[in-house]
Enzyme design. Structure first.
Site, PDB file in Angstrom:
ATOM      1  N   ASP A 142      61.436  69.757  -0.096  1.00 44.21           N
ATOM      2  CA  ASP A 142      60.571  70.876   0.620  1.00 44.21           C
ATOM      3  C   ASP A 142      61.370  71.988   0.757  1.00 44.21           C
ATOM      4  O   ASP A 142      62.212  72.091   1.573  1.00 44.21           O
ATOM      5  CB  ASP A 142      60.073  70.197   2.040  1.00 44.21           C
ATOM      6  CG  ASP A 142      58.930  71.261   2.652  1.00 44.21           C
ATOM      7  OD1 ASP A 142      58.657  72.439   2.223  1.00 44.21           O
ATOM      8  OD2 ASP A 142      58.537  70.635   3.573  1.00 44.21           O
ATOM      9  N   LEU A 143      61.039  73.155   0.185  1.00 43.17           N
ATOM     10  CA  LEU A 143      61.670  74.464   0.335  1.00 43.17           C
ATOM     11  C   LEU A 143      61.734  75.091   1.727  1.00 43.17           C
ATOM     12  O   LEU A 143      62.390  76.083   1.993  1.00 43.17           O
ATOM     13  CB  LEU A 143      61.286  75.387  -0.738  1.00 43.17           C
ATOM     14  CG  LEU A 143      61.542  75.008  -2.313  1.00 43.17           C
ATOM     15  CD1 LEU A 143      60.807  75.968  -3.104  1.00 43.17           C
ATOM     16  CD2 LEU A 143      62.996  75.279  -2.554  1.00 43.17           C
ATOM     17  N   GLY A 176      53.884  76.276  -3.811  1.00 44.77           N
ATOM     18  CA  GLY A 176      52.954  76.670  -2.606  1.00 44.77           C
ATOM     19  C   GLY A 176      51.712  76.008  -2.858  1.00 44.77           C
ATOM     20  O   GLY A 176      51.456  75.568  -3.842  1.00 44.77           O
ATOM     21  N   VAL A 177      50.980  76.483  -1.896  1.00 45.03           N
ATOM     22  CA  VAL A 177      49.455  75.869  -1.957  1.00 45.03           C
ATOM     23  C   VAL A 177      48.853  77.023  -2.973  1.00 45.03           C
ATOM     24  O   VAL A 177      48.767  78.243  -2.571  1.00 45.03           O
ATOM     25  CB  VAL A 177      48.857  75.926  -0.734  1.00 45.03           C
ATOM     26  CG1 VAL A 177      47.358  75.254  -0.557  1.00 45.03           C
ATOM     27  CG2 VAL A 177      49.345  74.690   0.260  1.00 45.03           C
ATOM     28  N   SER A 191      48.908  86.624  -5.930  1.00 46.03           N
ATOM     29  CA  SER A 191      47.536  86.448  -6.673  1.00 46.03           C
ATOM     30  C   SER A 191      46.661  87.633  -6.576  1.00 46.03           C
ATOM     31  O   SER A 191      46.831  88.338  -5.679  1.00 46.03           O
ATOM     32  CB  SER A 191      47.134  85.147  -6.004  1.00 46.03           C
ATOM     33  OG  SER A 191      45.678  85.034  -6.230  1.00 46.03           O
ATOM     34  N   HIS A 237      44.176  87.328  -5.510  1.00 46.72           N
ATOM     35  CA  HIS A 237      43.392  87.101  -3.830  1.00 46.72           C
ATOM     36  C   HIS A 237      44.042  88.194  -2.758  1.00 46.72           C
ATOM     37  O   HIS A 237      43.592  87.998  -1.760  1.00 46.72           O
ATOM     38  CB  HIS A 237      43.215  85.722  -3.643  1.00 46.72           C
ATOM     39  CG  HIS A 237      42.466  84.931  -4.612  1.00 46.72           C
ATOM     40  ND1 HIS A 237      41.002  85.015  -4.817  1.00 46.72           N
ATOM     41  CD2 HIS A 237      42.795  83.893  -5.647  1.00 46.72           C
ATOM     42  CE1 HIS A 237      40.704  84.258  -5.790  1.00 46.72           C
ATOM     43  NE2 HIS A 237      41.574  83.762  -6.387  1.00 46.72           N
ATOM     44  N   TYR A 245      44.755  82.065   2.121  1.00 45.52           N
ATOM     45  CA  TYR A 245      45.680  81.866   0.714  1.00 45.52           C
ATOM     46  C   TYR A 245      46.135  83.449   0.365  1.00 45.52           C
ATOM     47  O   TYR A 245      47.412  83.798   0.175  1.00 45.52           O
ATOM     48  CB  TYR A 245      45.128  81.171  -0.250  1.00 45.52           C
ATOM     49  CG  TYR A 245      45.594  81.195  -1.951  1.00 45.52           C
ATOM     50  CD1 TYR A 245      46.720  80.628  -1.915  1.00 45.52           C
ATOM     51  CD2 TYR A 245      45.096  81.944  -2.614  1.00 45.52           C
ATOM     52  CE1 TYR A 245      47.400  80.788  -3.123  1.00 45.52           C
ATOM     53  CE2 TYR A 245      45.581  82.196  -3.916  1.00 45.52           C
ATOM     54  CZ  TYR A 245      46.666  81.507  -4.419  1.00 45.52           C
ATOM     55  OH  TYR A 245      47.274  81.733  -5.402  1.00 45.52           O
ATOM     56  N   LYS A 263      49.667  85.653   0.077  1.00 51.02           N
ATOM     57  CA  LYS A 263      50.346  86.173  -1.098  1.00 51.02           C
ATOM     58  C   LYS A 263      50.775  87.864  -0.673  1.00 51.02           C
ATOM     59  O   LYS A 263      51.709  88.427  -1.254  1.00 51.02           O
ATOM     60  CB  LYS A 263      49.447  86.309  -2.250  1.00 51.02           C
ATOM     61  CG  LYS A 263      49.030  84.769  -2.792  1.00 51.02           C
ATOM     62  CD  LYS A 263      50.413  84.233  -3.246  1.00 51.02           C
ATOM     63  CE  LYS A 263      50.403  82.787  -3.813  1.00 51.02           C
ATOM     64  NZ  LYS A 263      51.441  82.228  -4.108  1.00 51.02           N
TER      65      LYS A 263
END
Ligand code: 15L
Length: 282
Positions: free
Chosen positions: A62-63, A84-85, A122, A124, A147, A151
């Site tokens: 896990d980073l 990431g998610v 992204s 998004h 999310y 970003k």
């Protein structure tokens, strides 16, 4: 479309490359395309990854753990951060995986003397811009989700690391990564596996570019995101979603649906509340 590994790189600044999120959809595509190309390819993920070549190393963990992040970046020239998610999620998933882990990795990279990071941002980040307007890289960010906020955070961190520590960081505002586009929105937002790999290769290998923001899309006839920085890193996409238009152009949400009104598509509709009559317009 089968993706062939890109030929070996001979004269690139970054010869030791870390890919985080290597077990994910885009991570696997990058691994296949970049295997054998660099002197060292380290593949990190929380899920197991299988090495494909002798010059590859894998790292499981896990980073968000600074010790693991430090191990991940040791003796690396370029970090390609795709962990990431990859979708909308509650804060208790977004905060550790997309924000804490990104900070840990960027800080570890800086401490280890890494000069370059390629960050998977992204579309998004700008998703709540109206779909009828073109969006470049100078419009204000308008995240459409938690999310998307993560970003925007990553892009701000990137800007800081470029301005303060003179690193090169490319933020790739990825559109819709799919084998083929699946609906009318993706006629504009699609990125093919081949173009995705090429975009990341360019961001790894271009001469120092400081801060760059590039939309991760193919050469789509219907594209509505403009990327002046693409030329700075040498990205020239080859695919165009238009070849699929006859099959998918009819797949559209109803016109009043937020998914139709804003660039971020379905992400905009999640939990969405329209302003009251006469209230602030979008
Ligand atoms: C993204 O950032 C997501 O990771 C992906 O699942 C798609 O939904 C894509 O954006 C998109 O906007 O189509």
């Amino acid at each position: 479309m089968s993706l062939q590994p890109l030929p070996k790189a001979h004269t690139v600044a970054a010869s030791r490359v870390l890919i985080t999120g290597a077990a994910g959809g885009i991570g696997r595509c990058l691994h296949r395309a970049l295997t054998g190309r660099y002197a060292r390819l380290r593949l990190a993920d929380r899920a197991p990854v299988e090495a494909m070549g002798a010059n590859e190393e894998t790292l499981l963990g896990d980073l968000a753990d600074p010790a693991l992040a430090a191990e991940a970046v040791r003796d690396i020239d370029c970090v390609v951060h795709f962990a990431g998610v990859p979708r909308e999620a509650p804060w208790d998933a977004i905060l550790p995986n997309n924000i804490v882990a990104t900070v840990a990795l960027f800080e570890a990279a800086r401490a280890a003397g890494v000069r370059r990071i390629v960050f998977a941002s992204s579309n998004h980040a700008i998703g709540f811009n109206r779909a009828d307007a073109y969006v470049g890289i100078d419009e204000p960010v308008r995240p459409d989700s938690r999310y998307g906020v993560s970003k925007v955070f990553g892009e701000a961190l990137a800007r800081l690391f470029v301005d303060k520590y003179a690193m090169s960081v490319a933020c790739l505002r990825i559109g819709s990564f799919r084998e083929r586009p699946e609906d009318a929105r993706q006629l504009a937002t699609w990125i093919s596996p081949r173009d995705m790999a090429e975009l990341v290769r360019c961001a790894i290998e271009a001469p120092d570019y400081g801060f760059a923001v590039v939309y991760g899309i193919s050469a789509n006839t219907r594209a509505r995101w403009t990327s002046p920085d693409a030329a700075r890193i040498g990205y020239v996409p080859r695919d165009d979603a238009e070849q699929y238009a006859a099959e998918i152009a009819h797949i559209v949400p109803p016109p009043q649906d937020p998914a139709a009104r804003f660039h971020g598509g379905a992400f905009c509709g999640l939990e969405h509340v329209d302003p009251p009559e006469g209230g602030a317009s979008r």
